[in-house]
Motif scaffolding. Sequence first.
Motif, PDB file in Angstrom:
ATOM      1  N   GLY A 244     -25.414   4.270   8.361  1.00  0.00           N
ATOM      2  CA  GLY A 244     -26.219   4.222   9.445  1.00  0.00           C
ATOM      3  C   GLY A 244     -27.292   2.843   9.537  1.00  0.00           C
ATOM      4  O   GLY A 244     -28.309   3.022   9.027  1.00  0.00           O
ATOM      5  N   SER A 245     -26.496   1.766   9.696  1.00  0.00           N
ATOM      6  CA  SER A 245     -27.284   0.363   9.633  1.00  0.00           C
ATOM      7  C   SER A 245     -28.398   0.474  10.632  1.00  0.00           C
ATOM      8  O   SER A 245     -28.251   1.125  11.573  1.00  0.00           O
ATOM      9  CB  SER A 245     -26.104  -0.534   9.843  1.00  0.00           C
ATOM     10  N   TYR A 274     -31.820   6.463   7.825  1.00  0.00           N
ATOM     11  CA  TYR A 274     -31.915   7.108   8.984  1.00  0.00           C
ATOM     12  C   TYR A 274     -30.851   8.291   9.009  1.00  0.00           C
ATOM     13  O   TYR A 274     -30.905   9.410   9.390  1.00  0.00           O
ATOM     14  CB  TYR A 274     -31.828   6.355  10.130  1.00  0.00           C
ATOM     15  N   ALA A 275     -29.470   7.859   8.708  1.00  0.00           N
ATOM     16  CA  ALA A 275     -28.447   8.732   9.145  1.00  0.00           C
ATOM     17  C   ALA A 275     -28.208  10.010   8.442  1.00  0.00           C
ATOM     18  O   ALA A 275     -27.547  10.795   8.661  1.00  0.00           O
ATOM     19  CB  ALA A 275     -27.091   7.938   9.265  1.00  0.00           C
ATOM     20  N   GLY A 276     -28.891   9.690   6.996  1.00  0.00           N
ATOM     21  CA  GLY A 276     -28.674  10.836   6.000  1.00  0.00           C
ATOM     22  C   GLY A 276     -28.968  12.226   6.621  1.00  0.00           C
ATOM     23  O   GLY A 276     -28.305  13.423   6.570  1.00  0.00           O
ATOM     24  N   SER A 277     -30.211  12.093   7.315  1.00  0.00           N
ATOM     25  CA  SER A 277     -30.472  13.621   8.232  1.00  0.00           C
ATOM     26  C   SER A 277     -29.528  14.135   8.936  1.00  0.00           C
ATOM     27  O   SER A 277     -29.267  15.449   9.279  1.00  0.00           O
ATOM     28  CB  SER A 277     -31.864  13.251   8.938  1.00  0.00           C
ATOM     29  N   HIS A 302     -38.540  11.601   6.321  1.00  0.00           N
ATOM     30  CA  HIS A 302     -39.838  11.277   7.171  1.00  0.00           C
ATOM     31  C   HIS A 302     -39.182  10.436   8.345  1.00  0.00           C
ATOM     32  O   HIS A 302     -40.128   9.978   9.155  1.00  0.00           O
ATOM     33  CB  HIS A 302     -40.526  10.433   6.341  1.00  0.00           C
ATOM     34  N   LYS A 303     -37.883  10.475   8.427  1.00  0.00           N
ATOM     35  CA  LYS A 303     -37.466   9.677   9.692  1.00  0.00           C
ATOM     36  C   LYS A 303     -37.039  10.784  10.943  1.00  0.00           C
ATOM     37  O   LYS A 303     -37.334  10.753  11.888  1.00  0.00           O
ATOM     38  CB  LYS A 303     -36.180   8.728   9.448  1.00  0.00           C
ATOM     39  N   THR A 405     -23.007   6.561  17.776  1.00  0.00           N
ATOM     40  CA  THR A 405     -22.506   7.748  16.852  1.00  0.00           C
ATOM     41  C   THR A 405     -23.531   8.688  16.355  1.00  0.00           C
ATOM     42  O   THR A 405     -23.157   9.844  16.224  1.00  0.00           O
ATOM     43  CB  THR A 405     -21.956   6.998  15.490  1.00  0.00           C
ATOM     44  N   LEU A 406     -24.846   8.374  16.400  1.00  0.00           N
ATOM     45  CA  LEU A 406     -25.866   9.234  16.186  1.00  0.00           C
ATOM     46  C   LEU A 406     -27.017   8.927  17.323  1.00  0.00           C
ATOM     47  O   LEU A 406     -26.838   9.104  18.594  1.00  0.00           O
ATOM     48  CB  LEU A 406     -26.462   8.916  14.837  1.00  0.00           C
TER      49      LEU A 406
END
Length: 481
Positions: A244-245, A274-277, A302-303, A405-406
């Motif tokens: 998630g760049s 960011y993208a891990g959530s 926290h994102k 994608t997200l």
Amino acid sequence: MDASEFRASAREMIDIVTDYLENIRERPVFPDVTPGYLRQMLPPRAPDEGETWDEVKNDLERVIMSGVNHWQSPNFYAYFPTGNSYPSMLGSMLTDGISTLCFSWNSCPVGTELEVTMMNWLADMIGLPDAFHFHPGGKGGGALQGSASEATLIALLSARNVTLLNLKEKDPALTTGQIIDRLVAYTSEEGHSSVQRAALYGLVEMRILPVDDKGALRGPVLKAAIEKDIGAGLVPFFVCATIGSTGTCASDDLSELGPICNQFDIWLHVDAAYAGSACICPEFRYLLNGIQHVTSFNFDPHKWLRVNFECSAMWVKDTSLISDGHQVSPVYLKDKKGNNNNIPEFRHWQVPLGRRFRSLKVWFVLRMFGVKKLQDLIRKDVALAKLFEECVKKDERFEMVREVTLGLASFRLKGDNDVNERLVAKINLDRRIHLVPSKIKETFFLRFAICAVDAQASDVTYAWGVIQELADAITPVVKGH
């Protein structure tokens, strides 16, 4: 301020915060101020005598709110989300009230033990392999850092320490300086700037590697770079992969990078800030394909998980790889209860000694939202980003930089960089919505990130209308290309 005064003023502050969030749509998202404005509003020295709550309260709007960039506004589409929720605020209030430092089990037993449990809950939610979970007598586990930048730095410093020890064991004549001079780390050209900063702090060379047309660092590129450096007498020791760049939400291919890192005995860290959530949703766990090869992994609740800043979750397959390299234990910090390795000492996971009771707000959020509600919120934001993508594709003046994608849409006006620089300047000077640009290779573009907790489809279509309106003045220039 005594206890009774605090009770009264705290109730007022809760009303102020709640009113602010409930009416945030009415505020211009970006403040109309210039650098240095606050010096004209405040006295040059602190008051000799304390002022009343009412005096401070009366200055909140004039002094503070006048300079706030309203990240929780539905018109804020810059950067990435910063988590916010009432359950998290309740946890933060209790954290501030307890005011404890959770650097060891002895300093606050529940601080350590709740963090261990919350890290296991989070690991289970996103589908991390069992090797990353904390088990009594096991090797794996996690801790809450302040930010993904800190997690990357700790991973790189730990990898450097492991490499130093290994090389000195093979050749005791080598000095630390001789080894550091040969160390090489790697990341992609779309990796976060904090990865390069970590290399600066670690005094090591960082190779910035090219990505494919989807923004992913691929295995053959990494392997070629490693083999070239080994051939030159250097020591590859650390790779930071991105899930998630920041620019386009691109993700590196862990299933390719992992086996290569294992082959050359290189620490592979994953920055999924960011993208891990999103991986709490099963349909997005493909992002973690190859995670079994990874040494350490990090994402920021926290994102996108409604936990207020700061709260960054980091796991390691073997916690001793981190804790052993950061241990300094004076007598006043030694565990007088004879602790064993079943309980981690989190002070060995970070640069500072002191650490907040971060796990308390995580516990509040996970209990009061529940996994299903958090999944719904992630899916809602992704759907809004895709709605924006549909709007862009319907206007022939615009183009998408990459597929959504997200919760991030990266787009631009067709034409050269200049027209896009002019567009983003118009948008932010207009102050109805706020976003920030990015650049990949030589292409300048705009980012539209779904950030507000309660963003709705009507907010997205309103923002798109503003963008179209402001683009109208630039369209003739675009048509000339």
